[in-house]
Design a protein around this motif. Structure first.
Motif, PDB file in Angstrom:
ATOM      1  N   LYS A 180       0.481  -1.019   0.128  1.00 28.84           N
ATOM      2  CA  LYS A 180       0.445   0.052  -0.176  1.00 28.84           C
ATOM      3  C   LYS A 180       0.706   1.189   0.274  1.00 28.84           C
ATOM      4  CE  LYS A 180      -3.824  -2.105   2.334  1.00 28.84           C
ATOM      5  NZ  LYS A 180      -4.733  -1.737   3.804  1.00 28.84           N
ATOM      6  N   PRO A 181       0.385   2.206  -1.700  1.00 24.50           N
ATOM      7  CA  PRO A 181       1.389   3.477  -0.619  1.00 24.50           C
ATOM      8  C   PRO A 181       0.645   3.811   0.302  1.00 24.50           C
ATOM      9  CG  PRO A 181       0.416   3.502  -2.994  1.00 24.50           C
ATOM     10  CD  PRO A 181       0.054   2.219  -2.178  1.00 24.50           C
ATOM     11  N   ARG A 182       2.326   4.755   0.901  1.00 24.19           N
ATOM     12  CA  ARG A 182       2.356   5.515   2.280  1.00 24.19           C
ATOM     13  C   ARG A 182       3.065   7.531   1.475  1.00 24.19           C
ATOM     14  NH1 ARG A 182       5.375   0.775   6.019  1.00 24.19           N
ATOM     15  NH2 ARG A 182       4.141  -0.858   6.326  1.00 24.19           N
ATOM     16  N   TRP A 183       2.490   7.796   3.017  1.00 28.97           N
ATOM     17  CA  TRP A 183       3.169   9.272   2.709  1.00 28.97           C
ATOM     18  C   TRP A 183       5.115   9.250   2.292  1.00 28.97           C
ATOM     19  CZ3 TRP A 183      -0.485  12.788   2.320  1.00 28.97           C
ATOM     20  CH2 TRP A 183      -2.300  12.754   2.556  1.00 28.97           C
ATOM     21  N   HIS A 184       4.889  10.531   1.979  1.00 32.01           N
ATOM     22  CA  HIS A 184       6.349  10.885   1.261  1.00 32.01           C
ATOM     23  C   HIS A 184       7.284  12.383   1.394  1.00 32.01           C
ATOM     24  CE1 HIS A 184       5.584  10.458  -2.287  1.00 32.01           C
ATOM     25  NE2 HIS A 184       6.808  11.878  -2.609  1.00 32.01           N
ATOM     26  N   ASP A 185       8.373  12.710   2.080  1.00 31.13           N
ATOM     27  CA  ASP A 185       8.085  14.363   2.340  1.00 31.13           C
ATOM     28  C   ASP A 185       7.584  14.951   0.473  1.00 31.13           C
ATOM     29  OD1 ASP A 185       8.780  14.328   4.780  1.00 31.13           O
ATOM     30  OD2 ASP A 185      10.540  13.800   4.692  1.00 31.13           O
ATOM     31  N   LEU A 186       7.936  15.497   0.588  1.00 29.76           N
ATOM     32  CA  LEU A 186       7.209  16.426  -0.644  1.00 29.76           C
ATOM     33  C   LEU A 186       8.714  16.595  -1.653  1.00 29.76           C
ATOM     34  CD1 LEU A 186       5.310  17.686  -2.451  1.00 29.76           C
ATOM     35  CD2 LEU A 186       4.969  19.971  -1.308  1.00 29.76           C
ATOM     36  N   LYS A 187       8.851  16.615  -2.595  1.00 32.91           N
ATOM     37  CA  LYS A 187      10.015  17.254  -3.162  1.00 32.91           C
ATOM     38  C   LYS A 187       9.706  17.947  -4.370  1.00 32.91           C
ATOM     39  CE  LYS A 187      15.381  16.233  -4.571  1.00 32.91           C
ATOM     40  NZ  LYS A 187      16.308  15.264  -4.384  1.00 32.91           N
ATOM     41  N   VAL A 188       9.941  18.898  -4.632  1.00 36.60           N
ATOM     42  CA  VAL A 188      10.068  20.063  -5.392  1.00 36.60           C
ATOM     43  C   VAL A 188      10.885  21.125  -6.092  1.00 36.60           C
ATOM     44  CG1 VAL A 188       8.665  22.226  -6.773  1.00 36.60           C
ATOM     45  CG2 VAL A 188       7.357  20.055  -4.880  1.00 36.60           C
ATOM     46  N   SER A 200       9.456  29.343 -13.445  1.00 33.60           N
ATOM     47  CA  SER A 200       9.208  29.570 -14.636  1.00 33.60           C
ATOM     48  C   SER A 200       8.657  27.357 -14.993  1.00 33.60           C
ATOM     49  CB  SER A 200      10.510  29.817 -15.617  1.00 33.60           C
ATOM     50  OG  SER A 200      11.307  29.146 -15.914  1.00 33.60           O
ATOM     51  N   ARG A 201       9.172  26.922 -14.409  1.00 33.82           N
ATOM     52  CA  ARG A 201       8.524  25.248 -14.192  1.00 33.82           C
ATOM     53  C   ARG A 201       9.106  24.640 -12.761  1.00 33.82           C
ATOM     54  NH1 ARG A 201      10.065  22.069 -19.891  1.00 33.82           N
ATOM     55  NH2 ARG A 201       9.225  24.072 -19.742  1.00 33.82           N
ATOM     56  N   GLU A 202       8.265  23.586 -12.924  1.00 32.76           N
ATOM     57  CA  GLU A 202       8.269  22.855 -11.320  1.00 32.76           C
ATOM     58  C   GLU A 202       8.606  21.615 -11.176  1.00 32.76           C
ATOM     59  OE1 GLU A 202       6.669  24.689  -7.634  1.00 32.76           O
ATOM     60  OE2 GLU A 202       5.873  26.018  -9.118  1.00 32.76           O
ATOM     61  N   GLU A 203       9.450  20.289 -10.968  1.00 28.93           N
ATOM     62  CA  GLU A 203       8.803  19.169 -11.376  1.00 28.93           C
ATOM     63  C   GLU A 203       8.604  18.501  -9.989  1.00 28.93           C
ATOM     64  OE1 GLU A 203      11.723  15.971 -12.982  1.00 28.93           O
ATOM     65  OE2 GLU A 203      12.157  17.527 -13.847  1.00 28.93           O
ATOM     66  N   VAL A 204       7.664  18.285  -9.965  1.00 28.07           N
ATOM     67  CA  VAL A 204       7.114  17.360  -8.007  1.00 28.07           C
ATOM     68  C   VAL A 204       7.952  15.368  -8.128  1.00 28.07           C
ATOM     69  CG1 VAL A 204       5.346  17.176  -6.670  1.00 28.07           C
ATOM     70  CG2 VAL A 204       5.133  18.561  -8.502  1.00 28.07           C
ATOM     71  N   GLU A 205       9.009  15.102  -7.429  1.00 32.78           N
ATOM     72  CA  GLU A 205       8.692  14.016  -7.813  1.00 32.78           C
ATOM     73  C   GLU A 205       7.141  13.338  -7.346  1.00 32.78           C
ATOM     74  OE1 GLU A 205      12.203  12.955  -5.298  1.00 32.78           O
ATOM     75  OE2 GLU A 205      13.681  13.531  -6.572  1.00 32.78           O
TER      76      GLU A 205
END
Length: 267
Positions: A180-188, A200-205
């Motif tokens: 089951k997927p769990r939560w992970h720390d946000l990284k942009v 001008s651009r964002e990439e979200v893991e």
């Protein structure tokens, strides 16, 4: 969604379960009611105490965002953490889990109902991808065995080596189970414009390892009315995909500001 080139089938499959293997604990009050924002900036909302459900969709048959846009996944954010859940196996049209599930189907659903739906589909997507990977590897093994010693491009030894590699991969994939997927720390990761002052651009893991990500290219100018709700967010993949959420009728979307928590500038 942006996907790294050259990764193996097995690596892709593990991408779905790495969220479960290496994730952080679930944010406090994970069942809290979501809100519909008036101002949309991805990381700013994701860092807030409110839960938001971001929806990855394809363009519809009119090459636009609409009720028929196929839902591929959702990304739930809260307190600087994220949880990725797959709706569809968009990489392989032969193994779509629910081809008819469009953005309009979510319209009357609460965010919690959308999450519940995604939790069920995520497991089905895993099984579909696993079946797809196994079929591809097994087809390659058969083709190599049938042509062993008859290829003008590869020696028999190199063909046998490749067969062994594929057989090992098949064995590993068969032993891989769903988690089951769990939560992970946000990284942009973000890029700035020529002035260096604005993003001008964002990439979200979307998973712990950066194999898959949402590349936010263009903020939508207005909130789009889809049946009884309004949606806004970002265009991706040169307008072929979107990452959106339910928002207010007059909601304005923009990139995050420099210095926003969990946003790293890629110079």
């Amino acid at each position: 969604m942006k996907r790294s080139l050259g990764k193996t089938f097995l690596a892709t499959l593990f991408g779905l379960i790495l969220v479960g293997c290496s994730a952080q604990s679930k944010p406090e009050n994970g069942q809290a009611t979501s809100t519909e924002p008036k101002t949309v900036q991805f990381a700013k909302l994701a860092n807030s105490k409110h839960r938001y459900v971001w929806i990855e969709v394809d363009e519809n048959k009119n090459e636009a965002l609409g009720k028929g846009s196929l839902v591929e996944s959702i990304l739930v954010t809260k307190n600087g953490q994220a949880q990725y859940l797959a709706f569809n196996n968009g990489e392989d049209p032969d193994f779509l889990v629910d081809e008819s599930f469009g953005l309009g189907d979510l319209n009357k659903m609460t965010d919690q109902q959308i999450i519940n739906k995604a939790q069920k589909l995520d497991r089905k997507v895993f099984k579909a991808r696993k079946a797809s990977f196994l079929k591809s590897d097994q087809d390659q093994i058969k083709e190599l065995q049938d042509n062993l010693g008859h290829s003008m491009y590869a020696s028999s030894d190199s063909q046998r080596t490749r067969i062994k590699e594929l057989e090992k991969e098949v064995s590993e994939v068969k032993e891989t189970g769903y988690q089951k997927p769990r939560w992970h720390d946000l990284k942009v990761t973000a890029q700035t414009d020529d002035s260096g002052n604005h993003l001008s651009r964002e990439e979200v893991e979307t998973v712990v390892q950066p194999m898959e990500s949402f590349e936010l290219q263009t903020p939508l100018q207005n909130s789009e009315p889809i049946l009884q709700k309004h949606y806004t967010g970002y265009a991706m993949d040169n307008g072929k995909k979107f990452l959106v959420l339910k928002a207010g009728k007059q909601a304005a979307t923009a990139f995050d500001k420099k210095g926003t928590k969990n946003v790293n500038i890629d110079e």
